[in-house]
Design an enzyme around this catalytic site. Structure first.
Site, mmCIF file in Angstrom:
data_model
loop_
_atom_site.group_PDB
_atom_site.id
_atom_site.type_symbol
_atom_site.label_atom_id
_atom_site.label_comp_id
_atom_site.label_asym_id
_atom_site.label_seq_id
_atom_site.Cartn_x
_atom_site.Cartn_y
_atom_site.Cartn_z
ATOM 1 N N ASN A 1 -6.342 -28.915 5.214
ATOM 2 C CA ASN A 1 -6.468 -27.938 6.292
ATOM 3 C C ASN A 1 -5.973 -26.604 5.746
ATOM 4 O O ASN A 1 -4.773 -26.378 5.641
ATOM 5 C CB ASN A 1 -5.624 -28.389 7.498
ATOM 6 C CG ASN A 1 -5.654 -27.379 8.635
ATOM 7 O OD1 ASN A 1 -6.430 -26.427 8.612
ATOM 8 N ND2 ASN A 1 -4.808 -27.589 9.630
ATOM 9 N N TRP A 2 -6.927 -25.756 5.385
ATOM 10 C CA TRP A 2 -6.549 -24.476 4.780
ATOM 11 C C TRP A 2 -5.962 -23.498 5.797
ATOM 12 O O TRP A 2 -5.368 -22.500 5.430
ATOM 13 C CB TRP A 2 -7.779 -23.813 4.117
ATOM 14 C CG TRP A 2 -8.275 -24.486 2.878
ATOM 15 C CD1 TRP A 2 -7.814 -25.663 2.332
ATOM 16 C CD2 TRP A 2 -9.327 -24.029 2.022
ATOM 17 N NE1 TRP A 2 -8.524 -25.962 1.198
ATOM 18 C CE2 TRP A 2 -9.464 -24.979 0.983
ATOM 19 C CE3 TRP A 2 -10.179 -22.922 2.027
ATOM 20 C CZ2 TRP A 2 -10.415 -24.845 -0.038
ATOM 21 C CZ3 TRP A 2 -11.130 -22.785 1.020
ATOM 22 C CH2 TRP A 2 -11.230 -23.736 -0.009
ATOM 23 N N LYS A 3 -6.160 -23.766 7.071
ATOM 24 C CA LYS A 3 -5.714 -22.848 8.133
ATOM 25 C C LYS A 3 -6.263 -21.437 7.857
ATOM 26 O O LYS A 3 -7.365 -21.304 7.332
ATOM 27 C CB LYS A 3 -4.188 -22.876 8.267
ATOM 28 C CG LYS A 3 -3.653 -24.302 8.402
ATOM 29 C CD LYS A 3 -2.210 -24.365 8.778
ATOM 30 C CE LYS A 3 -1.787 -25.834 8.884
ATOM 31 N NZ LYS A 3 -0.417 -25.987 9.340
ATOM 32 N N HIS B 1 -5.616 -29.088 17.047
ATOM 33 C CA HIS B 1 -4.464 -28.918 16.161
ATOM 34 C C HIS B 1 -3.327 -28.293 16.989
ATOM 35 O O HIS B 1 -3.580 -27.467 17.869
ATOM 36 C CB HIS B 1 -4.839 -28.033 14.971
ATOM 37 C CG HIS B 1 -3.770 -27.995 13.924
ATOM 38 N ND1 HIS B 1 -2.626 -27.231 14.068
ATOM 39 C CD2 HIS B 1 -3.637 -28.660 12.758
ATOM 40 C CE1 HIS B 1 -1.845 -27.430 13.016
ATOM 41 N NE2 HIS B 1 -2.436 -28.299 12.208
ATOM 42 N N GLU C 1 -1.363 -25.999 16.434
ATOM 43 C CA GLU C 1 -1.349 -24.533 16.436
ATOM 44 C C GLU C 1 -2.361 -23.992 17.445
ATOM 45 O O GLU C 1 -2.134 -22.958 18.064
ATOM 46 C CB GLU C 1 -1.635 -24.015 15.014
ATOM 47 C CG GLU C 1 -0.441 -24.264 14.096
ATOM 48 C CD GLU C 1 -0.792 -24.503 12.642
ATOM 49 O OE1 GLU C 1 -1.914 -24.180 12.218
ATOM 50 O OE2 GLU C 1 0.079 -25.045 11.918
ATOM 51 N N GLU D 1 0.237 -35.703 13.983
ATOM 52 C CA GLU D 1 1.031 -34.675 13.302
ATOM 53 C C GLU D 1 2.234 -34.299 14.160
ATOM 54 O O GLU D 1 2.104 -33.490 15.087
ATOM 55 C CB GLU D 1 0.177 -33.428 13.064
ATOM 56 C CG GLU D 1 -1.066 -33.672 12.239
ATOM 57 C CD GLU D 1 -1.582 -32.377 11.623
ATOM 58 O OE1 GLU D 1 -1.562 -32.279 10.393
ATOM 59 O OE2 GLU D 1 -1.971 -31.466 12.367
ATOM 60 N N GLY E 1 4.579 -27.817 8.292
ATOM 61 C CA GLY E 1 4.963 -26.593 7.591
ATOM 62 C C GLY E 1 6.468 -26.405 7.473
ATOM 63 O O GLY E 1 6.941 -25.338 7.109
ATOM 64 N N SER F 1 3.815 -31.841 6.371
ATOM 65 C CA SER F 1 4.525 -31.753 5.080
ATOM 66 C C SER F 1 4.212 -32.890 4.111
ATOM 67 O O SER F 1 5.092 -33.345 3.380
ATOM 68 C CB SER F 1 6.037 -31.630 5.303
ATOM 69 O OG SER F 1 6.328 -30.459 6.038
ATOM 70 N N GLY G 1 -1.712 -29.476 5.043
ATOM 71 C CA GLY G 1 -1.783 -28.017 5.110
ATOM 72 C C GLY G 1 -1.347 -27.395 3.796
ATOM 73 O O GLY G 1 -2.119 -27.297 2.838
ATOM 74 N N GLY G 2 -0.085 -27.000 3.710
ATOM 75 C CA GLY G 2 0.449 -26.264 2.559
ATOM 76 C C GLY G 2 0.055 -26.837 1.206
ATOM 77 O O GLY G 2 -0.430 -26.105 0.324
HETATM 78 P P1 PGA Z 1 1.546 -28.984 6.485
HETATM 79 O O1 PGA Z 1 0.449 -28.811 7.659
HETATM 80 O O2 PGA Z 1 1.029 -30.008 5.539
HETATM 81 O O3 PGA Z 1 1.679 -27.630 5.882
HETATM 82 O O4 PGA Z 1 2.816 -29.442 7.165
HETATM 83 C C1 PGA Z 1 -0.230 -29.921 8.163
HETATM 84 C C2 PGA Z 1 -1.181 -29.482 9.254
HETATM 85 O O5 PGA Z 1 -0.820 -28.611 10.059
HETATM 86 O O6 PGA Z 1 -2.315 -29.980 9.345
#
Ligand code: PGA
Length: 253
Positions: free
Chosen positions: A9-11, A97, A99, A169, A175, A215, A236-237
């Site tokens: 997930n590049w966001k 998601h 967010e 999640e 994050g 994470s 994500g990251g």
């Molecule tokens: P993260 O994000 O791996 O940076 O914790 C995961 C996500 O939000 O899908």
């Protein structure tokens, strides 16, 4: 075996050129995923076509959108419709998601509508759920996640439910560098599967991939993905660093 999935997930990260290089570096690793493995890149809208063409020779690599609008089409300036994604051959889309739920006030009802629109357009929704820290601290995470699933998915028939991927999640792990313990992840994934079993029966529930997100990194992926009910991760990251995401793909069981 259920499909095991590594989803990036590049966001809202990467320029076009950075995204192209990132994908290129991952493809160059020449990974040969097993038949039951799938690698998915959820990239920003302007990169969907580029990303799709880059992975076109790889049968186990797919591209996902990160969102779509809950209405079919019309006067919604700035929004992207499910049928637009379908018209460029996109096969997956993230839905709900945390967010999106938090910063864009997406409701369970809207998420249910997005799910329907995507399924009508032959796109597999990756439905995200998970609890915030206070809910975990008061030990109410199971009822919280169960309600999210019921409100946005339980209108689906058993046949249609088979086209859903779920991503658990915990918001406190996204994050933050803080990962759920393997036991916490397995416990929640087993709970989600039992909720699905109660509604749809075990034959359906056993086929649904449930990803863990929050994470995930090379150092913890093997252990987390190793749990019985964890079918890979939404990352994500660590998905923004080619070497890290390659190791995460290799950690799929
Ligand atoms: P993260 O994000 O791996 O940076 O914790 C995961 C996500 O939000 O899908």
């Amino acid at each position: 075996m259920r499909k095991q999935i590594a989803a990036a997930n590049w966001k809202m990260n990467c320029t076009y050129q950075q995204g192209e290089k990132l994908l290129d570096d991952i493809l160059k690793a020449d990974l040969k995923p097993a038949l039951h493995h799938e690698v998915i890149f959820a990239v920003p809208f302007p990169y969907l076509i580029m990303a799709k063409s880059l992975v076109s020779d790889e049968s186990s690599f797919n591209i996902s959108a990160q969102n779509c609008h809950h209405k079919k089409s019309g006067a919604y300036t700035g929004e992207v419709a499910g049928e637009m994604l379908h018209s460029i051959g996109i096969k997956y889309c993230l839905v709900g998601h945390s967010e999106r739920r938090e910063y864009f006030q997406e409701t369970s009802q809207q998420l249910a509508e997005k799910i329907d629109i995507l399924l009508e357009n032959h796109i597999t929704p990756i439905f995200c759920c998970g609890e915030p820290l206070p809910v975990r601290e008061s030990n109410n995470q199971n009822t919280h996640v169960e309600a999210q699933i019921k409100e946005s998915l339980f209108h689906l028939s058993a046949d249609t439910m088979l086209n859903i991927v779920i991503a658990y999640e915990p918001i406190w792990a996204i994050g933050t560098g803080k990962t759920a313990s393997t036991a916490q992840a397995q416990e929640m994934h087993a709970h989600i599967r039992s909720v699905l079993t109660a509604k749809y029966g075990s034959e359906v529930a056993e086929q649904i991939s449930i990803l863990y997100g929050g994470s995930v990194k090379p150092s913890n992926a093997v252990e987390i993905f190793g749990s019985k009910d964890v079918d890979g991760g939404l990352v994500g990251g660590a998905s923004l660093v080619a070497a890290d995401f390659i190791d995460i793909i290799k950690a799929l069981k």
